[in-house]
Design a protein around this motif. Structure first.
Motif, PDB file in Angstrom:
ATOM      1  N   PHE A 231       1.948  63.462  76.652  1.00 39.57           N
ATOM      2  CA  PHE A 231       1.538  62.428  77.596  1.00 39.57           C
ATOM      3  C   PHE A 231       0.428  61.492  77.102  1.00 39.57           C
ATOM      4  O   PHE A 231       0.407  60.327  77.481  1.00 39.57           O
ATOM      5  CB  PHE A 231       1.122  63.083  78.919  1.00 39.57           C
ATOM      6  CG  PHE A 231       2.272  63.698  79.658  1.00 39.57           C
ATOM      7  CD1 PHE A 231       3.095  62.922  80.450  1.00 39.57           C
ATOM      8  CD2 PHE A 231       2.544  65.049  79.535  1.00 39.57           C
ATOM      9  CE1 PHE A 231       4.164  63.483  81.122  1.00 39.57           C
ATOM     10  CE2 PHE A 231       3.612  65.624  80.209  1.00 39.57           C
ATOM     11  CZ  PHE A 231       4.436  64.834  81.008  1.00 39.57           C
ATOM     12  N   PRO A 232      -0.540  61.957  76.285  1.00 37.19           N
ATOM     13  CA  PRO A 232      -1.577  61.022  75.812  1.00 37.19           C
ATOM     14  C   PRO A 232      -1.058  59.755  75.151  1.00 37.19           C
ATOM     15  O   PRO A 232      -1.617  58.673  75.386  1.00 37.19           O
ATOM     16  CB  PRO A 232      -2.393  61.884  74.839  1.00 37.19           C
ATOM     17  CG  PRO A 232      -2.268  63.253  75.376  1.00 37.19           C
ATOM     18  CD  PRO A 232      -0.866  63.341  75.908  1.00 37.19           C
TER      19      PRO A 232
ATOM     20  N   PRO B 225      -4.510  53.455  75.645  1.00 39.28           N
ATOM     21  CA  PRO B 225      -4.256  52.015  75.493  1.00 39.28           C
ATOM     22  C   PRO B 225      -3.651  51.687  74.140  1.00 39.28           C
ATOM     23  O   PRO B 225      -4.064  52.244  73.113  1.00 39.28           O
ATOM     24  CB  PRO B 225      -5.665  51.399  75.641  1.00 39.28           C
ATOM     25  CG  PRO B 225      -6.425  52.397  76.440  1.00 39.28           C
ATOM     26  CD  PRO B 225      -5.897  53.748  76.038  1.00 39.28           C
ATOM     27  N   TRP B 226      -2.670  50.794  74.136  1.00 42.19           N
ATOM     28  CA  TRP B 226      -1.965  50.464  72.904  1.00 42.19           C
ATOM     29  C   TRP B 226      -2.869  49.787  71.885  1.00 42.19           C
ATOM     30  O   TRP B 226      -2.595  49.832  70.686  1.00 42.19           O
ATOM     31  CB  TRP B 226      -0.759  49.585  73.225  1.00 42.19           C
ATOM     32  CG  TRP B 226       0.371  50.388  73.802  1.00 42.19           C
ATOM     33  CD1 TRP B 226       0.512  51.746  73.778  1.00 42.19           C
ATOM     34  CD2 TRP B 226       1.532  49.892  74.489  1.00 42.19           C
ATOM     35  NE1 TRP B 226       1.671  52.136  74.395  1.00 42.19           N
ATOM     36  CE2 TRP B 226       2.315  51.020  74.847  1.00 42.19           C
ATOM     37  CE3 TRP B 226       1.970  48.627  74.836  1.00 42.19           C
ATOM     38  CZ2 TRP B 226       3.524  50.898  75.534  1.00 42.19           C
ATOM     39  CZ3 TRP B 226       3.166  48.503  75.523  1.00 42.19           C
ATOM     40  CH2 TRP B 226       3.940  49.628  75.868  1.00 42.19           C
ATOM     41  N   LEU B 227      -3.962  49.167  72.335  1.00 40.16           N
ATOM     42  CA  LEU B 227      -4.907  48.571  71.391  1.00 40.16           C
ATOM     43  C   LEU B 227      -5.519  49.647  70.501  1.00 40.16           C
ATOM     44  O   LEU B 227      -5.632  49.475  69.281  1.00 40.16           O
ATOM     45  CB  LEU B 227      -6.000  47.822  72.151  1.00 40.16           C
ATOM     46  CG  LEU B 227      -7.082  47.155  71.304  1.00 40.16           C
ATOM     47  CD1 LEU B 227      -6.471  46.082  70.406  1.00 40.16           C
ATOM     48  CD2 LEU B 227      -8.161  46.563  72.187  1.00 40.16           C
TER      49      LEU B 227
ATOM     50  N   ALA C 270       7.025  56.266  67.412  1.00 38.79           N
ATOM     51  CA  ALA C 270       5.962  57.123  67.942  1.00 38.79           C
ATOM     52  C   ALA C 270       5.633  56.777  69.389  1.00 38.79           C
ATOM     53  O   ALA C 270       5.330  57.666  70.203  1.00 38.79           O
ATOM     54  CB  ALA C 270       4.710  57.002  67.070  1.00 38.79           C
ATOM     55  N   LEU C 271       5.696  55.500  69.733  1.00 39.14           N
ATOM     56  CA  LEU C 271       5.410  55.087  71.107  1.00 39.14           C
ATOM     57  C   LEU C 271       6.570  55.386  72.047  1.00 39.14           C
ATOM     58  O   LEU C 271       6.361  55.741  73.217  1.00 39.14           O
ATOM     59  CB  LEU C 271       5.101  53.590  71.149  1.00 39.14           C
ATOM     60  CG  LEU C 271       3.811  53.125  70.474  1.00 39.14           C
ATOM     61  CD1 LEU C 271       3.697  51.618  70.548  1.00 39.14           C
ATOM     62  CD2 LEU C 271       2.600  53.775  71.137  1.00 39.14           C
ATOM     63  N   ALA C 272       7.804  55.248  71.549  1.00 39.88           N
ATOM     64  CA  ALA C 272       8.976  55.411  72.407  1.00 39.88           C
ATOM     65  C   ALA C 272       9.355  56.868  72.616  1.00 39.88           C
ATOM     66  O   ALA C 272       9.939  57.222  73.648  1.00 39.88           O
ATOM     67  CB  ALA C 272      10.165  54.652  71.812  1.00 39.88           C
ATOM     68  N   LEU C 273       9.036  57.718  71.654  1.00 41.72           N
ATOM     69  CA  LEU C 273       9.469  59.119  71.697  1.00 41.72           C
ATOM     70  C   LEU C 273       9.026  59.853  72.960  1.00 41.72           C
ATOM     71  O   LEU C 273       9.840  60.564  73.583  1.00 41.72           O
ATOM     72  CB  LEU C 273       8.964  59.840  70.444  1.00 41.72           C
ATOM     73  CG  LEU C 273       9.607  61.175  70.083  1.00 41.72           C
ATOM     74  CD1 LEU C 273      11.117  61.025  69.944  1.00 41.72           C
ATOM     75  CD2 LEU C 273       9.014  61.703  68.779  1.00 41.72           C
ATOM     76  N   PRO C 274       7.764  59.743  73.397  1.00 42.23           N
ATOM     77  CA  PRO C 274       7.374  60.451  74.621  1.00 42.23           C
ATOM     78  C   PRO C 274       8.175  60.035  75.843  1.00 42.23           C
ATOM     79  O   PRO C 274       8.483  60.872  76.701  1.00 42.23           O
ATOM     80  CB  PRO C 274       5.889  60.079  74.777  1.00 42.23           C
ATOM     81  CG  PRO C 274       5.436  59.720  73.407  1.00 42.23           C
ATOM     82  CD  PRO C 274       6.616  59.071  72.765  1.00 42.23           C
TER      83      PRO C 274
ATOM     84  N   GLN D  13       7.135  45.448  72.561  1.00 40.62           N
ATOM     85  CA  GLN D  13       5.858  45.878  71.996  1.00 40.62           C
ATOM     86  C   GLN D  13       5.160  44.737  71.267  1.00 40.62           C
ATOM     87  O   GLN D  13       5.710  44.134  70.347  1.00 40.62           O
ATOM     88  CB  GLN D  13       6.060  47.047  71.043  1.00 40.62           C
ATOM     89  CG  GLN D  13       4.794  47.576  70.416  1.00 40.62           C
ATOM     90  CD  GLN D  13       3.749  47.953  71.446  1.00 40.62           C
ATOM     91  OE1 GLN D  13       2.637  47.455  71.394  1.00 40.62           O
ATOM     92  NE2 GLN D  13       4.112  48.808  72.386  1.00 40.62           N
ATOM     93  N   PHE D  14       3.951  44.447  71.687  1.00 41.15           N
ATOM     94  CA  PHE D  14       3.178  43.373  71.058  1.00 41.15           C
ATOM     95  C   PHE D  14       2.033  43.909  70.206  1.00 41.15           C
ATOM     96  O   PHE D  14       1.884  43.532  69.045  1.00 41.15           O
ATOM     97  CB  PHE D  14       2.613  42.420  72.123  1.00 41.15           C
ATOM     98  CG  PHE D  14       1.539  41.508  71.592  1.00 41.15           C
ATOM     99  CD1 PHE D  14       1.854  40.459  70.738  1.00 41.15           C
ATOM    100  CD2 PHE D  14       0.205  41.719  71.920  1.00 41.15           C
ATOM    101  CE1 PHE D  14       0.867  39.622  70.232  1.00 41.15           C
ATOM    102  CE2 PHE D  14      -0.784  40.884  71.420  1.00 41.15           C
ATOM    103  CZ  PHE D  14      -0.462  39.843  70.579  1.00 41.15           C
ATOM    104  N   VAL D  15       1.226  44.803  70.782  1.00 35.24           N
ATOM    105  CA  VAL D  15      -0.027  45.199  70.124  1.00 35.24           C
ATOM    106  C   VAL D  15       0.249  45.877  68.787  1.00 35.24           C
ATOM    107  O   VAL D  15      -0.294  45.468  67.747  1.00 35.24           O
ATOM    108  CB  VAL D  15      -0.837  46.131  71.050  1.00 35.24           C
ATOM    109  CG1 VAL D  15      -2.086  46.621  70.320  1.00 35.24           C
ATOM    110  CG2 VAL D  15      -1.209  45.415  72.327  1.00 35.24           C
TER     111      VAL D  15
END
Length: 261
Positions: free
Chosen positions: A104-105, A110-112, A140-144, A202-204
Motif C-alpha cells: 500500500f505505501p 506522493p509521486w514526487l 512499480a507504480l501500477a503493480l500495487p 503518469q506525469f511525475v
C-alpha cells in the motif's frame, strides 16, 4: 422530511457532482472545435485544430510513445500482479502479512517523492534516464493497483473448486488455467485497465525519468502549456477521453465486474 423530498435532494446532489466532474471536460471538448485560438465567443465550429493535430509530428510521436509504453506496462504489471495475487491467496509463509502491508505505501506515497527516489536509484545502479527506466518505474507504480484489484476478486473465490479439480487429477497449472483464471478474469481486466491508466497518465515519474526530447504525452502537454497553449492540446485530450470512455464502456459491458450476471 418526506422520503420523496430526500430522494429528490439526493438526485440534485448527484447531478451537481456530475456537473462538477464533467463540465470542464465538456468545455475542453467544445473548445477543440472552436475556430478561435484564444477561445473567443461566439462559438464558431471548425475542425482546424484536429487537422493541425494530424500534422503535428511532435504530439503524435509523444502520444504513440505513451501508448506503447502503457501497453508494455499493462502486460508486465498485470502478469506479475496476477501471479503475486494468486500466490498470496494460495500459500501461507513467513512475512506474508508484512508483504501485503508493504503493497500500500507505493499507492499512498506522493509521486514526487517516488519519482525523485527512482531517479536517484536508477542513476545509482547505472541505468540512468531513458525508456527502460520509465517502463520499470511505471510497472512499480501500477503493480500495487493490479494486486489489490485481483486480490479483491479472489476473496469471492471458492477454494473447494480448486480442491475438486485437483482431486480429479488436474495439475496445478491446469487448475490455475481452467478454474482460477476464468473466475478472476474480471479482476484481471480491471487491474489491467488500472495499470494502463496509471502508466498513460503518469506525469511525475515520466518527467523525472524521460530523456530530453523523448517525452511522453503528459510531459509534452506540460511543457507545451509553459511555452504557449494551443487548442491542438484540447483536440488530442478529447480524442484520449473519448477512447478511454469507449474502452471502459466496452469492458463494463462484456466483463462481469460486479459478480454474477
Amino acid at each position: 422530511m418526506s422520503n420523496r423530498f430526500l430522494a429528490g435532494l439526493g438526485r440534485v446532489y448527484v447531478a451537481l457532482i456530475l456537473v462538477f466532474l464533467y463540465a470542464p471536460i465538456l468545455v475542453m471538448a467544445a473548445m477543440s472545435f472552436n475556430a478561435s485560438e484564444f477561445y473567443q465567443l461566439p462559438f464558431s465550429f471548425s475542425t482546424e485544430w484536429y487537422e493541425r493535430l494530424w500534422r503535428n509530428s511532435e504530439i503524435l510521436a509523444a502520444a504513440w510513445r505513451s501508448v506503447w509504453i502503457a501497453v508494455i506496462v499493462t502486460i508486465v504489471a498485470t502478469s506479475l500482479g496476477t501471479a503475486a495475487s494468486v500466490a498470496l491467496f494460495r500459500y501461507e509463509f513467513r512475512g506474508k502479512k508484512v508483504l501485503q502491508v508493504l503493497l500500500f505505501p507505493p499507492i499512498a506515497i506522493p509521486w514526487l517523492i517516488t519519482g525523485t527516489a527512482m531517479l536517484v536509484f536508477f542513476f545509482g545502479i547505472g541505468l540512468g534516464r531513458g525508456t527502460p527506466a520509465v517502463i520499470i518505474g511505471h510497472v512499480a507504480l501500477a503493480l500495487p493497483y493490479v494486486i489489490v484489484v485481483v486480490t479483491a476478486r479472489l476473496t469471492t473465490f471458492d477454494r473447494t473448486l480448486e480442491e475438486a479439480a485437483r482431486s480429479l487429477g488436474a495439475s496445478p497449472w491446469k487448475v490455475t488455467r481452467s478454474v482460477t483464471i476464468p473466475w478472476i478474469l474480471p479482476g484481471i481486466i480491471a487491474g489491467g485497465l488500472f495499470a494502463f491508466a496509471v502508466s498513460f497518465d503518469q506525469f511525475v515519474v515520466s518527467y523525472f525519468l524521460s530523456e530530453p526530447g523523448d517525452s511522453t504525452l503528459p510531459v509534452l502537454i506540460y511543457t507545451s502549456i509553459r511555452k504557449g497553449f494551443t487548442p491542438e492540446i484540447n483536440a488530442i485530450s478529447t480524442i484520449i477521453i473519448a477512447a478511454s470512455m469507449s474502452i471502459m464502456l466496452l469492458a463494463a459491458r462484456y466483463s462481469n465486474f460486479g459478480g454474477e450476471r
